[in-house]
Design an enzyme around this catalytic site. Structure first.
Site, short mmCIF file in Angstrom:
data_model
loop_
_atom_site.label_atom_id
_atom_site.label_comp_id
_atom_site.label_asym_id
_atom_site.label_seq_id
_atom_site.Cartn_x
_atom_site.Cartn_y
_atom_site.Cartn_z
N SER A 85 5.13 -41.88 -26.44
CA SER A 85 6.22 -41.89 -25.46
C SER A 85 5.73 -41.67 -24.03
CB SER A 85 7.26 -40.84 -25.82
OG SER A 85 6.66 -39.57 -25.92
N ASP A 132 13.64 -31.09 -21.95
CA ASP A 132 12.43 -31.90 -22.07
C ASP A 132 11.52 -31.52 -20.90
OD1 ASP A 132 10.41 -33.73 -22.18
OD2 ASP A 132 11.69 -35.50 -22.32
N HIS A 167 8.08 -35.03 -20.89
CA HIS A 167 8.14 -36.33 -20.21
C HIS A 167 8.48 -36.12 -18.73
CE1 HIS A 167 8.92 -37.12 -24.51
NE2 HIS A 167 8.03 -38.05 -24.28
#
Ligand SMILES: *[C@@H]1O[C@H](CO)[C@@H](O)[C@H](O)[C@H]1NC(C)=O
Ligand SMILES: *[C@@H]1O[C@H](CO)[C@@H](O)[C@H](O)[C@H]1NC(C)=O
Ligand SMILES: *[C@@H]1O[C@H](CO)[C@@H](O)[C@H](O)[C@H]1NC(C)=O
Ligand SMILES: *[C@@H]1O[C@H](CO)[C@@H](O)[C@H](O)[C@H]1NC(C)=O
Length: 460
Positions: A162, A426, A429
């Site tokens: 990712s 998160d 990311h």
């Protein structure tokens, strides 16, 4: 896992899985990071926290023979001393930048929902106005036209997890301010295999999901650990190598998961292998081996014999002289300061100041493994004329950006119903636009240097 290339296997299911599934993919590694690293002192690395024996020495004689090839033209060797010293991108500081990003959360259509911080209501904007200033070179503001020019008639592939996708989407957003890409291929749950075409420059950009680069069987509910086959690459991307002109490899966080490691017929050991009779070997060595296998496979298949230069630069190369450029994006640090589902898990809104944060522990070890394998591959690649390699050394500069993550804004308007103690975050990311755009600025800088170098060497 199927070893067939999904770009060729259009009959496979193309159902997009539910959002929940995507979030699980993103968050499981996070939960593991929490579990493994926080009870420990920062200096304790995962390779020495367990009873640890060295894995058997792996012989590479089988592959080594394939590296014998005609030596490059002497003119190239002669001129290679002229090439400028590469910039150390990791040594520098973040400085205020009044220009801000090239795009925003509404102007770009390819941002993954969980990373679209602007449209999810992230209130502060300061994180958008910084640029990275290396000590010994200057990175220019990203110019999409120049980037597309270098890629004319070529195929750039991102391969990885990712984080590869995060970087790819940043790049697409920036490129699309100059030329609109058309999505020409999309397969796999959660958009794992996609390709875009830029008609203006006849450029293809694609992404291949491959969180280990080598062959791996991702864990299931039944077998709650991954199985990695460190001696062979994942053919889901590698079978397309002959159609790639430039590859960006970006993996890391999936190596933290419980896993059993195979090399040929033998089991090297495992990581966090509760209830299994294998030796705990950590994952740093394994991570390096995955890159070694990957880079050596690329050299074997695409190194070629004689001829000039790598893949980037001039358009005039005939098919016979086609090269490949390989970029390894180094490990991207996370910034959890507390539990991942607690309010304020990564609350900072400013970068760290120069000297405030040192590169250490897992971040340093993962980066070291990658840079080490790229350097080793560069040595071997001297025998080849058509391959260029570079580490995109973003670990340190990313470590300095605790303000760059979505945090609670991985979901839209997380505080619409008031502030709760428990909210998912998160902190791995990167928001788009945001700090990760800098990675692609540096990628363009690497391409410019390669171009300069090939002019000096008279390669093309
Ligand atoms: C986003 O960018 C588009 C195109 O450049 C512009 O029209 C729009 O006003 C921008 N929106 C915001 C919130 O800045
Ligand atoms: C781009 O991809 C298409 C298939 O989707 C292919 O036909 C074409 O040759 C590719 N072009 C380049 C420059 O790689
Ligand atoms: C674990 O492996 C060793 C060596 O292969 C073997 O001697 C031992 O019996 C095994 N233990 C279990 C519980 O399977
Ligand atoms: C490329 O070389 C030119 C001329 O030597 C120089 O002015 C320029 O700064 C170089 N560009 C990069 C990115 O190194």
């Amino acid at each position: 896992m199927s070893s067939t290339n999904p770009f060729k296997d259009q009959s496979s299911s193309s159902l997009t899985k539910k959002l929940l599934r995507c979030i699980l993919y993103a968050l499981l590694p996070l939960a593991l990071i929490r579990l493994y690293f926080y009870p420990l002192t920062p200096s304790l690395s995962p390779t020495n926290q367990f009873p640890h024996t060295k894995p058997p020495i792996i012989t590479t004689t089988a592959t080594a023979t394939t590296f014998t090839s005609p030596s490059p033209p002497s003119s190239k060797e002669h001129h290679s001393s002229n090439t400028e010293t590469p910039c150390d991108y990791s040594n520098g500081k973040w400085v205020p930048d009044k220009f801000g990003p090239l795009y925003n959360g509404t102007s770009c259509g390819t941002i993954k929902d969980g990373q679209n911080c602007m449209s999810h209501g992230r209130p502060d904007q300061d994180y958008l106005y910084w640029s990275w200033e290396p000590k010994d070179c200057k990175i220019s503001r990203f110019d999409p036209k120049i980037f597309l020019h270098f890629l004319r008639n070529k195929h750039l592939a991102f391969v990885g997890d990712s984080m590869a996708r995060n970087q790819l989407e940043s790049l697409l957003c920036m490129l699309s301010t100059a030329s609109k890409p058309e999505l020409v291929y999309n397969l796999g749950d959660d958009n794992k295999f996609r390709r875009w075409h830029f008609k203006s420059h006849n450029v293809n950009v694609s992404i291949y999901w491959s969180p280990f680069l080598v062959k791996g069987i991702e864990k299931t509910e039944i077998a709650n650990y991954n199985r990695l086959f460190l001696d062979s690459v994942d053919e889901r991307w590698a079978s397309d190598l002959d159609k790639m002109d430039m590859v960006v490899l970006s993996v890391g966080h999936w190596f933290l998961h419980p896993a059993v490691y195979f090399y040929g017929e033998s089991v090297l050991g495992c990581h966090y292998c509760v209830g299994q009779n294998y030796t705990e070997v950590g994952f740093y060595d394994v991570f390096g081996k995955a890159f070694k296998t990957t880079l050596e496979t690329i050299m074997e298949r695409r190194g070629g014999g004689g001829g000039g230069g790598g893949g980037g630069g001039s358009d005039s190369d005939s098919d016979s002289g086609k090269g490949i450029d390989v970029v390894v994006t180094t490990f991207s640090p996370h910034h959890f300061e507390g539990e991942w589902d607690k309010l304020g898990a990564c609350p900072k809104t400013q970068p760290f100041k120069e000297g405030e944060k040192q590169l250490e522990g897992m971040d340093a070890e993962m980066r070291k493994a990658e840079v080490g394998e790229v350097e080793a591959a560069k040595e071997k690649a001297k025998k080849f004329s058509r391959i260029r390699l570079s580490a995109l050394d973003v670990t340190k500069l990313s470590l300095m950006r605790p303000d760059g993550h979505p945090g609670p804004y991985m979901y839209a308007n997380p505080f619409a119903n008031g502030i709760a103690e428990r909210v998912q975050n998160d902190c791995v990311h990167w928001c788009l636009p945001g700090a990760i755009d800098t990675w692609n600025e540096i990628l363009l800088d690497v391409m410019k240097r390669w171009d300069n170098q090939s002019r000096w060497s008279g390669g093309r």
